[in-house]
Design a protein around this motif. Structure first.
Motif, PDB file in Angstrom:
ATOM      1  N   THR A  64       0.846  -1.200   0.000  1.00  0.00           N
ATOM      2  CA  THR A  64       0.000   0.000   0.000  1.00  0.00           C
ATOM      3  C   THR A  64       0.878   1.247   0.000  1.00  0.00           C
ATOM      4  N   PHE A  65       0.314   2.314  -0.425  1.00  0.00           N
ATOM      5  CA  PHE A  65       1.107   3.554  -0.417  1.00  0.00           C
ATOM      6  C   PHE A  65       0.185   4.755  -0.267  1.00  0.00           C
ATOM      7  N   SER A  66       0.757   5.851   0.178  1.00  0.00           N
ATOM      8  CA  SER A  66       0.056   7.128   0.209  1.00  0.00           C
ATOM      9  C   SER A  66       0.796   8.087  -0.708  1.00  0.00           C
ATOM     10  N   PHE A  67       0.101   9.121  -1.148  1.00  0.00           N
ATOM     11  CA  PHE A  67       0.658  10.017  -2.157  1.00  0.00           C
ATOM     12  C   PHE A  67       0.507  11.467  -1.712  1.00  0.00           C
ATOM     13  N   MET A  68       1.547  12.232  -1.909  1.00  0.00           N
ATOM     14  CA  MET A  68       1.457  13.676  -1.701  1.00  0.00           C
ATOM     15  C   MET A  68       2.013  14.363  -2.930  1.00  0.00           C
ATOM     16  N   GLY A  69       1.248  15.270  -3.521  1.00  0.00           N
ATOM     17  CA  GLY A  69       1.731  16.025  -4.667  1.00  0.00           C
ATOM     18  C   GLY A  69       2.127  17.421  -4.248  1.00  0.00           C
ATOM     19  N   CYS A  70       3.352  17.814  -4.486  1.00  0.00           N
ATOM     20  CA  CYS A  70       3.832  19.132  -4.089  1.00  0.00           C
ATOM     21  C   CYS A  70       3.846  20.039  -5.315  1.00  0.00           C
ATOM     22  N   PHE A  71       2.819  20.852  -5.463  1.00  0.00           N
ATOM     23  CA  PHE A  71       2.684  21.685  -6.653  1.00  0.00           C
ATOM     24  C   PHE A  71       2.663  23.177  -6.317  1.00  0.00           C
ATOM     25  N   MET A  72       2.944  23.540  -5.050  1.00  0.00           N
ATOM     26  CA  MET A  72       2.772  24.918  -4.638  1.00  0.00           C
ATOM     27  C   MET A  72       3.737  25.845  -5.372  1.00  0.00           C
ATOM     28  N   TYR A  73       3.223  27.018  -5.702  1.00  0.00           N
ATOM     29  CA  TYR A  73       4.016  28.029  -6.401  1.00  0.00           C
ATOM     30  C   TYR A  73       5.226  28.417  -5.565  1.00  0.00           C
ATOM     31  N   GLN A  74       6.374  28.503  -6.207  1.00  0.00           N
ATOM     32  CA  GLN A  74       7.605  28.877  -5.522  1.00  0.00           C
ATOM     33  C   GLN A  74       7.768  30.391  -5.562  1.00  0.00           C
ATOM     34  N   TYR A  75       7.557  31.056  -4.402  1.00  0.00           N
ATOM     35  CA  TYR A  75       7.635  32.516  -4.349  1.00  0.00           C
ATOM     36  C   TYR A  75       9.083  32.953  -4.537  1.00  0.00           C
ATOM     37  N   PRO A  76       9.336  33.931  -5.422  1.00  0.00           N
ATOM     38  CA  PRO A  76      10.713  34.251  -5.796  1.00  0.00           C
ATOM     39  C   PRO A  76      11.532  34.990  -4.737  1.00  0.00           C
ATOM     40  N   LYS A  77      10.854  35.699  -3.807  1.00  0.00           N
ATOM     41  CA  LYS A  77      11.612  36.476  -2.829  1.00  0.00           C
ATOM     42  C   LYS A  77      11.994  35.628  -1.626  1.00  0.00           C
ATOM     43  N   GLN A  78      13.194  35.865  -1.121  1.00  0.00           N
ATOM     44  CA  GLN A  78      13.693  35.102   0.007  1.00  0.00           C
ATOM     45  C   GLN A  78      13.223  35.711   1.323  1.00  0.00           C
ATOM     46  N   ILE A  79      13.134  34.867   2.339  1.00  0.00           N
ATOM     47  CA  ILE A  79      12.835  35.335   3.692  1.00  0.00           C
ATOM     48  C   ILE A  79      14.125  35.882   4.286  1.00  0.00           C
ATOM     49  N   LEU A  80      14.062  37.106   4.782  1.00  0.00           N
ATOM     50  CA  LEU A  80      15.254  37.757   5.319  1.00  0.00           C
ATOM     51  C   LEU A  80      15.258  37.717   6.843  1.00  0.00           C
ATOM     52  N   THR A  81      16.415  37.471   7.409  1.00  0.00           N
ATOM     53  CA  THR A  81      16.587  37.589   8.853  1.00  0.00           C
ATOM     54  C   THR A  81      16.656  39.071   9.210  1.00  0.00           C
ATOM     55  N   ILE A  82      16.581  39.384  10.499  1.00  0.00           N
ATOM     56  CA  ILE A  82      16.705  40.777  10.938  1.00  0.00           C
ATOM     57  C   ILE A  82      18.027  41.365  10.459  1.00  0.00           C
ATOM     58  N   GLU A  83      19.093  40.586  10.559  1.00  0.00           N
ATOM     59  CA  GLU A  83      20.407  41.054  10.100  1.00  0.00           C
ATOM     60  C   GLU A  83      20.373  41.379   8.607  1.00  0.00           C
ATOM     61  N   GLN A  84      19.744  40.521   7.836  1.00  0.00           N
ATOM     62  CA  GLN A  84      19.669  40.750   6.389  1.00  0.00           C
ATOM     63  C   GLN A  84      18.771  41.933   6.052  1.00  0.00           C
ATOM     64  N   GLN A  85      17.709  42.131   6.841  1.00  0.00           N
ATOM     65  CA  GLN A  85      16.846  43.287   6.623  1.00  0.00           C
ATOM     66  C   GLN A  85      17.609  44.590   6.847  1.00  0.00           C
ATOM     67  N   ILE A  86      18.383  44.628   7.926  1.00  0.00           N
ATOM     68  CA  ILE A  86      19.193  45.825   8.210  1.00  0.00           C
ATOM     69  C   ILE A  86      20.209  46.042   7.098  1.00  0.00           C
ATOM     70  N   GLN A  87      20.812  44.946   6.634  1.00  0.00           N
ATOM     71  CA  GLN A  87      21.804  45.058   5.565  1.00  0.00           C
ATOM     72  C   GLN A  87      21.168  45.582   4.282  1.00  0.00           C
ATOM     73  N   SER A  88      19.923  45.186   4.034  1.00  0.00           N
ATOM     74  CA  SER A  88      19.248  45.673   2.826  1.00  0.00           C
ATOM     75  C   SER A  88      19.013  47.178   2.900  1.00  0.00           C
ATOM     76  N   TYR A  89      18.765  47.685   4.114  1.00  0.00           N
ATOM     77  CA  TYR A  89      18.634  49.137   4.292  1.00  0.00           C
ATOM     78  C   TYR A  89      19.943  49.844   3.959  1.00  0.00           C
TER      79      TYR A  89
END
Length: 373
Positions: A64-89
């Motif tokens: 027997t088996f179960s199935f999961m289909g991963c089709f979610m849209y890949q959002y192009p922008k990255q999640i930034l840490t606080i350090e990265q947010q400050i650096q972007s400023y």
């Protein structure tokens, strides 16, 4: 549009079973073709259209088996840490004098929310902030907007309470506590029943003691003065919009509380179209304040009818805070409360005149004369 997807293993007793739904708008389409229940084939035929990520199968003992289909849209922008947010400023040229203050603000207010107070200072072509942009000024602008929101919300609360009272008084000229059940005072009967459905839902949702009192002691009948207390501002607007007009009507009594001077100097009742445009505009601004939305430097997508004497020439391309402030003035609860509001509003503007631009709120240079009563 949605597509259903299915799993089938007839050889092990799994029929044609729906296991999920995918949206054509956001997910890639996957079709699982039905197989005969007496099939001896031990696997599913799966036809996929351009999957964005691999399919995942989980095998279990016995086949027997179960199935999961991963089709979610890949959002192009990255999640930034606080350090990265400050650096972007800093990479974009923003001046930061206290890193700890920036960290505190990003942790308590958030990078995305603060973006709303500095996007007008950002050059998209150059990917840089305009020269001299300081984070502390961006934060001050946020605090100004928060104070402005609290001030406006307080005034709208007074407007809302007085409107409820005046609406009840205008409806009670019919000498009937259950007047909202009388469709004859409303113009559009279909709209009347739609509104009654909304009113019933809002009454049923209420936990107020006076609603429970009427449920328990008056066979569930609720008088208009109690109903109006639990209705949303939007529902109040819908009731007013559907009232019949004319001499002796509830609307004429209500509108008499909101008369304005015509160009000839005569006191005039606002038309129902004009009046409801004011209520709708104030309702939208109220909800923006209640949900902590930004007010400064934004278009407000509603069009209250403004008196000719208050119109800006040339007309702005979009409505902003000024147009809704005028609607608030027209609906003011009293001259005294409105004068106090304008005084506090003026003080707030003066206190922050180094960081704000009144044009960003659609305010003309002579805004004080337009808001005065």
């Amino acid at each position: 549009m949605y597509h259903h997807y299915y799993l089938q293993r007839p050889d092990i007793g799994i029929p044609h079973v729906k296991i999920g739904i995918i949206s054509k708008k956001q997910w890639k389409v996957a079709d699982f073709y039905k197989r005969k229940l007496d099939s001896n084939i031990g696997n599913c035929i799966i036809i996929l259209t351009e999957p964005t990520t691999p399919l995942i199968f989980h095998a279990q003992p016995g086949g027997t088996f179960s199935f999961m289909g991963c089709f979610m849209y890949q959002y192009p922008k990255q999640i930034l840490t606080i350090e990265q947010q400050i650096q972007s400023y800093t990479d974009a040229g923003m001046i930061i004098t206290s890193r700890s203050d920036v960290e505190n603000a990003l942790n308590s207010v958030g990078f995305y929310r603060l973006r709303g107070y500095c996007f007008h200072l950002y050059d998209n072509a150059a990917k840089k902030y305009v020269s001299g942009t300081r984070f502390e000024d961006v934060l001050k602008l946020y605090y100004f907007d928060r104070e402005l929101s609290c001030l406006i919300f307080s005034m709208i609360s007074k407007i809302e309470v007085s409107l409820r009272v005046r609406l009840v008084e205008s409806l009670l000229i019919h000498r009937e506590p259950l007047v909202l059940q009388d469709s004859s005072i409303f113009k559009d009967k279909k709209l009347y029943w739609q509104n009654m459905s909304t009113i019933a839902s809002e009454i049923a949702r209420s936990n107020d003691v006076f609603i429970k009192h009427n449920f328990n002691n008056h066979d569930g009948e609720v008088p208009v003065w109690a109903i109006v207390e639990v209705l949303s501002f939007g529902t109040l607007s819908k009731i007013i919009k559907n009232l019949k007009t004319g001499t002796g009507s509830s609307y004429s009594v209500l509108a008499a509380n909101y008369q304005y001077k015509s160009q000839k100097g005569n006191l005039v009742n606002p038309s129902k179209k004009m009046f409801t445009s004011w209520v709708q505009g104030v309702s939208i601004l109220r909800n923006m304040c209640a949900h902590n939305s930004r007010i400064y430097n934004r278009t407000i997508h509603t069009t209250p009818e403004i008196l000719d004497v208050d119109k800006i020439i040339p007309m702005p391309a979009h409505n902003g805070l000024y147009q809704i402030l005028l609607a608030m003035k027209y609906l003011r609860s009293s001259d005294e409360e409105w004068k106090e509001f304008v005084y506090e509003f003026d003080k707030l503007i003066e206190k922050n005149n180094s960081i704000i631009n009144i044009a960003s709120m659609n305010l003309p240079t002579d805004w004080k004369s337009h808001l005065s009563v």
